[in-house]
Design a protein around this motif. Structure first.
Motif, PDB file in Angstrom:
ATOM      1  N   GLU A   1       4.824   9.618  -7.139  1.00 13.17           N
ATOM      2  CA  GLU A   1       6.016  10.405  -6.790  1.00 13.17           C
ATOM      3  C   GLU A   1       7.267   9.795  -7.411  1.00 13.17           C
ATOM      4  O   GLU A   1       8.121  10.486  -7.958  1.00 13.17           O
ATOM      5  N   MET A   2       7.321   8.459  -7.344  1.00 11.50           N
ATOM      6  CA  MET A   2       8.471   7.745  -7.900  1.00 11.50           C
ATOM      7  C   MET A   2       8.525   7.874  -9.407  1.00 11.50           C
ATOM      8  O   MET A   2       9.582   8.025 -10.005  1.00 11.50           O
TER       9      MET A   2
ATOM     10  N   VAL B   1       0.838  -1.203   0.000  1.00 14.63           N
ATOM     11  CA  VAL B   1       0.000   0.000   0.000  1.00 14.63           C
ATOM     12  C   VAL B   1       0.870   1.248   0.000  1.00 14.63           C
ATOM     13  O   VAL B   1       0.604   2.226  -0.716  1.00 14.63           O
ATOM     14  N   ASP B   2       1.942   1.194   0.805  1.00 11.62           N
ATOM     15  CA  ASP B   2       2.881   2.319   0.860  1.00 11.62           C
ATOM     16  C   ASP B   2       3.533   2.548  -0.507  1.00 11.62           C
ATOM     17  O   ASP B   2       3.682   3.678  -0.966  1.00 11.62           O
TER      18      ASP B   2
END
Lengths: 390, 66
Positions: free
Chosen positions: A385-386, A377-378
Motif C-alpha cells: 500500500e505504501m 509484521v504490520d
C-alpha cells in the motif's frame, strides 16, 4: 567448546572456583598439619626435657638418701675405715644387687688421697687400686669436701652421679663414696611414661676414647665409637638409627631444645626434636633426641582433608549443574526462542509470537521484541500500500 | 527472470525436495543475505552485490553452490 559463549565462560569460572576451592583446602590442611605437628614436636621436646630433669632430680634425691644410709651403716663405715676390702665387699655386694635392681648401677669407694684412688668398685669388683681419670666431680669434691651431683662420663659410663665424702665414727674423712645411674636407662623410663622414642647422644669432644671402651666392656656392650664421626649413641629406645640423624653441632643446640623436622617412614609420620644434655661442669656434652609418632594426627588430618575436598567437589558440581540449568531455563532457552521467532518472521511466518515467560530482564526483552515483531509484521502488511502511494 | 529470482526458486525447490521447515530456512537465508525472499519477484532487477550475498547465504544454510 566455543569460548565466545556465556555458558562456556560461566562453566570455566565455576571450574576455576572448584580448582581454587580444592587447592585452597589442600593448602590450608597442609598448613594446619604443619602447624599442629610443629606444636606437637615443641610439646614433645619441652615435655621430654622436663621429664628428664624430673627423673634426674628424683634419682639424685634417691641416691642421696641411699648414701645417707650407707654413711651411717657401721659395718660399711668400719670396714672402709679399716681398709678391709674383703669385708667391705662382703658387706656391700648383697646390697649392691638390690640397689642395682632399683637403677643404681655404679657404686664405688675412693681413698682420700689427692688422686682419688679406687678402693672398691661394686660394679666391677676385679678392678681396684687404679687412679681415676681426670673428672670435674672428683676435683670438686676434693676441693669442697662436700657432696657434688650431676651428670658425668666415667669409666663406668655416662650417668647421673653423686659424689660425697665418707666419714668414720669420729667424723674424720676416710674417703669418698660415689653412686651413679646410667643416663641411658632414663630414656627407657621416659619411653614407658610417654610412649615416645628417645636417643641419647654424647659428643666425642668431651669423651675419652678409652673410658668409653672401658664403659662398654663393663656393661658388655658393643663399642660403637666409630659409628658416627662426632658423637656416640649412648642409648636409644628404638632399633632404628634413623632418629639419630643430625648434621649440626651438639653444642649449638639451644638450651630449650629445638624441633628438627617431621619425617615419613612408610605409613608412619614422626616429628623429631632435640635438647641438650649438660654435665656437672655445665658443658653441653650431648643431646637427647625425641621422636613422636604423629601418624594418628596425620591420618585424622588426611581424613578431614579428603572429606573437605569431596564436599567441595560435590557442592561445586551441584552448584555448576544448578547454575547452568538455571541459566539455560531463564536465559539461553528463551533467547533461542526469540532467535527462532525472529528468523521465522524474516522467512515469512508472521503468526508465531514470542512468549513472554516472566517479567524478569529477559522477559522485558521478550516483550520488547514481541512489540517490535508486531510493528514489523504490520509494516510488511502495509508495504504494498505504501509503495503504491509512494 | 533475473538471477535473484532463480536463486529463490532454487531455494524453494530444495526446501520442498528435502522437506525442510520453509519459514526457518528462508528466515536464515534472509538474515544472512540481508534480503527477504518474499520480496523477490520474477521482475526484481538483479544487483550483483545482492546476488553474491544470496549465493553465499544459500551455501551457508543449505550447503549447495548456486
Amino acid at each position: 567448546m566455543k569460548w565466545n559463549l556465556i555458558r562456556t565462560k560461566v562453566l570455566a569460572a565455576l571450574l576455576a572456583c572448584l580448582v581454587v576451592g580444592v587447592g585452597g583446602t589442600l593448602a590450608l590442611m597442609h598448613y594446619s598439619f604443619a602447624r599442629n605437628s610443629q606444636a606437637l614436636a615443641v610439646e614433645s621436646v619441652s615435655g621430654a626435657q622436663k621429664l628428664f630433669t624430673i627423673l634426674e632430680s628424683r634419682e639424685i634425691s634417691k641416691m642421696t638418701a641411699v648414701s645417707e644410709m650407707l654413711i651411717v651403716n657401721p659395718q660399711i663405715r668400719d670396714a672402709f675405715a679399716a681398709r678391709d676390702r674383703d669385708l667391705l665387699m662382703k658387706t656391700t655386694v648383697p646390697l649392691y644387687a638390690k640397689l642395682k635392681s632399683e637403677g643404681i648401677t655404679n657404686w664405688a669407694f675412693y681413698t682420700p688421697e689427692s688422686d682419688a684412688t679406687f678402693f672398691l668398685r661394686l660394679h666391677s669388683l676385679a678392678r681396684f687400686g687404679d687412679i681415676t681419670m681426670k673428672r670435674f666431680m672428683i676435683d670438686e669434691v676434693l676441693r669442697t669436701h662436700a657432696m657434688v651431683t650431676g651428670n658425668e662420663l666415667a669409666k663406668g659410663g655416662f650417668g647421673v652421679r653423686i659424689f660425697r665424702p665418707f666419714y668414720d665414727a669420729q667424723g674424720k674423712e676416710i674417703g669418698y663414696l660415689e653412686l651413679g645411674e646410667e643416663l641411658g636407662q632414663f630414656i627407657h623410663a621416659m619411653k614407658s611414661q610417654t610412649g615416645e622414642d628417645y636417643g641419647l647422644l654424647l659428643s666425642k669432644k668431651f669423651m675419652d676414647r678409652q673410658a668409653w671402651a672401658d664403659s662398654n666392656a663393663v656393661w658388655k656392650r658393643r663399642d660403637n665409637w666409630d659409628d658416627n664421626p662426632d658423637f656416640v649413641v649412648a642409648d636409644k629406645t628404638t632399633a632404628t638409627d634413623s632418629i639419630m640423624r643430625f648434621q649440626g653441632e651438639l653444642a649449638a643446640v639451644p638450651a630449650e631444645g629445638t624441633v628438627l623436622e617431621h619425617v615419613r617412614d612408610g605409613n608412619s609420620v614422626f616429628v623429631r626434636g632435640i635438647f641438650p644434655i649438660h654435665d656437672a661442669a655445665g658443658n653441653t656434652v650431648g643431646a637427647m633426641f625425641v621422636v613422636r609418632d604423629i601418624s594418628a594426627v596425620y591420618v585424622a588430618m588426611r581424613h578431614t582433608q579428603n572429606i573437605l575436598v569431596l564436599l567441595i567437589i560435590v557442592s561445586l558440581t551441584v552448584g555448576i549443574i544448578l547454575v547452568l540449568t538455571l541459566l539455560n531455563r531463564l536465559v539461553f532457552r528463551r533467547l533461542r526462542h526469540i532467535i527462532t521467532v525472529a528468523t521465522r518472521v524474516v522467512g515469512g511466518d508472521y503468526e508465531t509470537e514470542i512468549r513472554v515467560g516472566s517479567d524478569d530482564e529477559v522477559g522485558q526483552f521478550e516483550q520488547l521484541f514481541e512489540q517490535f515483531r508486531r510493528v514489523f509484521v504490520d509494516l510488511l502488511a502495509h508495504l504494498p500500500e505504501m509503495q503504491e502511494k509512494g | 527472470m533475473g538471477q535473484l529470482y532463480d536463486l529463490k526458486v532454487l531455494i524453494e525447490n530444495k526446501i520442498k525436495a528435502d522437506g525442510l521447515d520453509a519459514m526457518e530456512v528462508k528466515g536464515k537465508i534472509g538474515l544472512r543475505s540481508g534480503r527477504m525472499l518474499a520480496f523477490i519477484k520474477a521482475d526484481t532487477p538483479d544487483d550483483p552485490a545482492a546476488v553474491a550475498k544470496l549465493k553465499q547465504a544459500v551455501k551457508d544454510v543449505l550447503n549447495i553452490s548456486a
